[in-house]
Design a protein around this motif. Sequence first.
Motif: not given
Length: 79
Positions: A26-28, A37, A45, A49, A30-31, A42, A34-35
Amino acid sequence: MKEQIREIYAQQIQKKKKDVVNSWEKETVLEAIQELKGSIPEAEYEKIRDKAFALASIGEEAGFIMGFIYAARLFKECL
């Protein structure tokens, strides 16, 4: 053989995860996106996602299968 490994993977995933993706994935994901977002709507995005999470899950399963096959080959060579 791959179908049997997929079944093992599915069993392990059910035991290990309550979610589709674990916190590291999830972290990876979303990172990585990120740009996007603030630069796209929305709804768009969220579609991206969701696709990124699906791809991360596919990659995890493929890695599990490849690793399992590799381990089985190594085990066979050791016998």
